[in-house]
Design a protein around this motif. Structure first.
Motif, PDB file in Angstrom:
ATOM      1  N   SER A  71       5.956   7.728  -0.299  1.00 11.93           N
ATOM      2  CA  SER A  71       5.933   6.748   0.597  1.00 11.93           C
ATOM      3  C   SER A  71       7.038   5.623   0.477  1.00 11.93           C
ATOM      4  O   SER A  71       6.832   5.106  -0.591  1.00 11.93           O
ATOM      5  N   ARG A  72       7.675   5.229   1.427  1.00 13.96           N
ATOM      6  CA  ARG A  72       8.669   4.075   1.329  1.00 13.96           C
ATOM      7  C   ARG A  72       8.104   2.909   1.573  1.00 13.96           C
ATOM      8  O   ARG A  72       8.657   1.915   1.597  1.00 13.96           O
ATOM      9  N   ALA A  73       6.886   2.922   2.101  1.00 11.58           N
ATOM     10  CA  ALA A  73       6.336   1.641   2.500  1.00 11.58           C
ATOM     11  C   ALA A  73       4.842   1.201   1.935  1.00 11.58           C
ATOM     12  O   ALA A  73       4.357   0.167   1.948  1.00 11.58           O
ATOM     13  N   LEU A  74       4.419   2.311   1.191  1.00 15.31           N
ATOM     14  CA  LEU A  74       2.858   2.272   0.817  1.00 15.31           C
ATOM     15  C   LEU A  74       2.972   1.132  -0.181  1.00 15.31           C
ATOM     16  O   LEU A  74       3.796   1.072  -1.368  1.00 15.31           O
ATOM     17  N   ALA A  75       1.972   0.041  -0.370  1.00 15.87           N
ATOM     18  CA  ALA A  75       1.948  -0.883  -1.190  1.00 15.87           C
ATOM     19  C   ALA A  75       0.696  -0.651  -2.089  1.00 15.87           C
ATOM     20  O   ALA A  75      -0.440  -0.674  -1.466  1.00 15.87           O
ATOM     21  N   VAL A  76       0.664  -0.633  -3.463  1.00 20.45           N
ATOM     22  CA  VAL A  76      -0.365  -0.051  -4.129  1.00 20.45           C
ATOM     23  C   VAL A  76      -1.108  -1.263  -4.998  1.00 20.45           C
ATOM     24  O   VAL A  76      -0.128  -2.051  -5.441  1.00 20.45           O
ATOM     25  N   GLY A  77      -2.255  -1.241  -5.189  1.00 25.39           N
ATOM     26  CA  GLY A  77      -2.927  -2.228  -5.695  1.00 25.39           C
ATOM     27  C   GLY A  77      -4.548  -2.379  -5.574  1.00 25.39           C
ATOM     28  O   GLY A  77      -5.027  -1.403  -4.949  1.00 25.39           O
ATOM     29  N   PRO A  78      -4.983  -3.421  -5.939  1.00 27.19           N
ATOM     30  CA  PRO A  78      -6.500  -3.444  -5.658  1.00 27.19           C
ATOM     31  C   PRO A  78      -6.667  -3.484  -4.125  1.00 27.19           C
ATOM     32  O   PRO A  78      -6.183  -4.118  -3.241  1.00 27.19           O
ATOM     33  N   VAL A  79      -7.847  -2.804  -3.720  1.00 24.79           N
ATOM     34  CA  VAL A  79      -8.330  -2.906  -2.304  1.00 24.79           C
ATOM     35  C   VAL A  79      -9.774  -3.248  -2.421  1.00 24.79           C
ATOM     36  O   VAL A  79     -10.371  -2.979  -3.275  1.00 24.79           O
ATOM     37  N   ALA A  80     -10.284  -3.467  -1.236  1.00 25.70           N
ATOM     38  CA  ALA A  80     -11.669  -3.897  -0.821  1.00 25.70           C
ATOM     39  C   ALA A  80     -12.710  -2.491  -1.347  1.00 25.70           C
ATOM     40  O   ALA A  80     -13.432  -3.038  -2.238  1.00 25.70           O
ATOM     41  N   VAL A  81     -12.268  -1.625  -0.898  1.00 28.81           N
ATOM     42  CA  VAL A  81     -13.521  -0.349  -1.083  1.00 28.81           C
ATOM     43  C   VAL A  81     -13.605   0.000  -2.338  1.00 28.81           C
ATOM     44  O   VAL A  81     -14.849   0.184  -3.015  1.00 28.81           O
ATOM     45  N   VAL A  82     -12.212   0.179  -2.963  1.00 27.73           N
ATOM     46  CA  VAL A  82     -12.313   0.468  -4.387  1.00 27.73           C
ATOM     47  C   VAL A  82     -12.766  -0.363  -5.583  1.00 27.73           C
ATOM     48  O   VAL A  82     -13.439  -0.148  -6.215  1.00 27.73           O
ATOM     49  N   SER A  83     -12.580  -1.700  -5.087  1.00 26.87           N
ATOM     50  CA  SER A  83     -13.144  -2.711  -6.006  1.00 26.87           C
ATOM     51  C   SER A  83     -14.551  -2.966  -5.743  1.00 26.87           C
ATOM     52  O   SER A  83     -15.318  -3.109  -6.842  1.00 26.87           O
ATOM     53  N   LEU A  84     -15.261  -2.495  -4.736  1.00 25.85           N
ATOM     54  CA  LEU A  84     -16.729  -2.479  -4.453  1.00 25.85           C
ATOM     55  C   LEU A  84     -17.005  -1.343  -5.347  1.00 25.85           C
ATOM     56  O   LEU A  84     -18.062  -1.645  -6.027  1.00 25.85           O
ATOM     57  N   LEU A  85     -16.381  -0.063  -5.186  1.00 25.90           N
ATOM     58  CA  LEU A  85     -16.983   0.968  -6.044  1.00 25.90           C
ATOM     59  C   LEU A  85     -16.834   0.771  -7.626  1.00 25.90           C
ATOM     60  O   LEU A  85     -17.821   1.205  -8.090  1.00 25.90           O
ATOM     61  N   THR A  86     -15.702  -0.174  -7.876  1.00 26.57           N
ATOM     62  CA  THR A  86     -15.639  -0.412  -9.266  1.00 26.57           C
ATOM     63  C   THR A  86     -16.966  -1.339  -9.885  1.00 26.57           C
ATOM     64  O   THR A  86     -17.552  -1.081 -10.821  1.00 26.57           O
TER      65      THR A  86
END
Length: 571
Positions: A71-86
């Protein structure tokens, strides 16, 4: 070279990188960096980790995704749902604030990375399709409610606990007498300002004629203004001594080299949560990536996206982070800011690295209530209870799936919600395909078209029954067709021929083949011919490798109209 570019997309866009792209990517990186500094700190807080972990998880993962992602525009990093699951996954293994908790977060990112890369190498991206959109929408809505509720303790200044909605609410209500008024004031101010800034700050700057770039910078920097204002208030009036919880010391350094724990016990405890996080993260990320790619008539490779996200998570595991994925809000900001290539992500990582070295002392007095407000404002956009009304009107089965996922996620926790969502998606698919739509069709007068006899005024012949099968036949629904034909043929003795119209059948597995053989045998005993029409080439090839066509008491017709004419003439 093609093989390398397939697995290293950076070689594709890197060869044609231009000065114009450099300028646009740099501007986008500045805007995204401003937004990510408070957001990264906030998501680390949500995951139960030190604030610097959020910044660390936003540096190496972004760079690795830029190398391996499509993807040319996708920004990867911590997100709310994954942080909650963590947080939900690790809380069952170690106490928050301990070294074991941080190691478990690294291990979770490592396992997620390995799982994603493995899926990508084996080209198994299609497995994410087993999570239906209604179930995903239900889970994300419930997660948004849980995340928002979990942050109320920071807004109120109490030490509430719990992983389900009832537990959180009961814990908060039991400590209402311990609410810190100053913390409430700071949290309320930050929340109200962030809500106002979302819709009003950019138009205000445009009315002031601040130039083309300034309104975007100021609008995306809303959380930064909230951070500055509340931090200065805490510092100036010594509010930390009056019970306001602050971030405190944040290490002033680049991401350290870290090693995840790989003990059998720890891996066994985190393996299933890692798989669930991977699936949820991939579904969210690839949805965002495809949406953004479509806007510029670009394409992404879902299997390569698995490898890109897997590499990002492995990077987080070895640089002091926690599980990451492509975030909707940061990706939209990146796209709207004009990012043209993944190099914007690399420049963002450089900006965050500078912040990790030079700016962390400035957040010592940052109140946790402000970070909580940042999370609450961000996740409320995830809550979409209208999905319940929409599915109730459109499909009761999908409504049950959504409602059950929301109820279980809120009442039993996110892990149970995710697991139930996967199970419900699979069961829902099996249920829908176990009873395929089979329509008895007749000839539309004056045409060569055949339509459902219950919906259209069509011609029929008492000795001929044509059933249009609108689903591929496999082990789940094979018996359904047997029973339907049995019931239809025994209704009267006038039927002499049955034609199965296979125009919508894409596959017939071995169980379905055995059912077709059983149908043929029963119809032979009844003196009824079994015929097929409009069979697709791949299906015909597979049937040709069996003895079914030889034993079939009938013919295979190129079109249903041919079958109609031939069988009527024969009778």
């Amino acid at each position: 070279m093609n093989k390398f570019t397939q697995f290293l997309p950076i070689l594709q866009w890197g060869r044609t990188y231009s000065r114009a792209a450099l300028f646009n990517d740099t501007v986008a990186a500045v805007i995204v960096t401003i937004m990510l500094i408070p957001q990264s700190l906030a998501y680390a807080l949500l995951a139960g980790l030190p604030p610097e972990a959020g910044i660390y998880a936003s540096i190496a993962p972004i760079v690795l995704y830029a190398i391996f992602g499509t993807s040319r525009a996708l920004a990867v990093g911590p997100v709310a749902v994954v942080s909650l699951l963590t947080a939900s996954s690790i809380a069952q293994i170690a106490d928050q604030g301990t070294a074991g908790y941080a190691v478990a977060a690294l291990t979770l990112a490592f396992l997620s990375g390995v799982f994603l890369v493995l899926l990508g190498v084996l080209r198994l991206g299609f497995l994410a399709n087993f999570l239906s959109h209604p179930v995903i929408a239900g889970f994300i809505t419930a997660s948004g409610i849980l995340i928002g509720t979990s942050q109320l303790k920071h807004i109120l200044g109490v030490n509430a606990q719990g992983h389900t909605l009832p537990e959180m609410l009961m814990s908060i209500f039991s400590q209402l007498d311990q609410i810190n008024g100053i913390t409430v004031a700071l949290g309320t101010f930050a929340t109200a300002f962030l809500f106002w800034a979302r819709g009003n700050l950019k138009p205000l700057m445009q009315r002031l004629r601040a130039g083309p770039l300034v309104p975007d910078l100021v609008a995306k920097g809303g959380p930064v203004f909230a951070v500055l204002a509340t931090t200065l208030a805490v510092w100036a009036w010594d509010l930390a001594d009056r019970g306001v919880s602050i971030v405190g010391d944040v290490p002033q350094s680049l991401p350290p080299f870290t090693v995840p724990g790989l003990s059998t016990e720890l891996v066994g405890a985190l393996l299933m949560p890692a798989i669930l996080i991977s699936v949820i993260g991939f579904v969210e990320s690839v949805s965002v990536a495809q949406t953004l790619a479509a806007k510029k008539r670009q394409r992404i490779d879902p299997d390569q996206e698995l490898i890109g996200l897997g590499a990002a998570n492995l990077g987080a595991a070895f640089s002091g982070g926690f599980p990451v994925t492509g975030g909707f809000s940061r990706s939209m900001v990146n796209f709207d800011a004009g990012a043209e290539t993944p190099a914007a992500g690399i420049f963002t990582a450089m900006g965050l690295a500078i912040a990790a070295i030079a700016l962390t002392p400035l957040v010592y007095f940052l109140p946790k209530a402000t970070l909580a407000a940042t999370i609450i404002v961000a996740v409320l956009s995830l809550v979409d209870l209208s999905i319940l009304k929409k599915t109730w009107i459109y499909s009761r089965a999908d409504f049950v799936a959504v409602a059950t996922t929301i109820f279980l996620t809120l009442g039993a926790g996110v892990e149970v919600g995710v697991a139930s969502g996967v199970a419900i998606s699979v069961v829902l698919h099996l249920y829908k395909t176990s009873k395929p739509h089979v329509a008895e069709v007749g000839l539309v007068p004056g045409t060569q078209h055949f339509r459902n006899i219950n919906r259209h005024d069509v011609e029929t012949v008492s000795s001929l029954v044509t059933l249009r099968v609108d689903e591929s036949l496999y082990f789940v629904n094979a018996r359904f067709l047997e029973d339907l034909i049995q019931n239809r043929v025994t209704e009267g003795c006038a039927i002499r021929d049955v034609v199965l119209m296979f125009s919508a059948v894409n596959e017939v597995d071995y169980s379905a083949l055995e059912s077709l053989e059983a149908i043929n045998a029963r119809l032979i005993d009844m003196g009824v011919g079994l015929h097929l029409s409009e069979v697709k080439g791949p299906v015909m090839d597979r049937l040709g490798r069996s003895h079914f066509l030889e034993k079939m008491n009938g013919d295979v017709f190129l079109s249903q109209f041919d079958a109609w004419n031939r069988l009527i003439e024969a009778r």
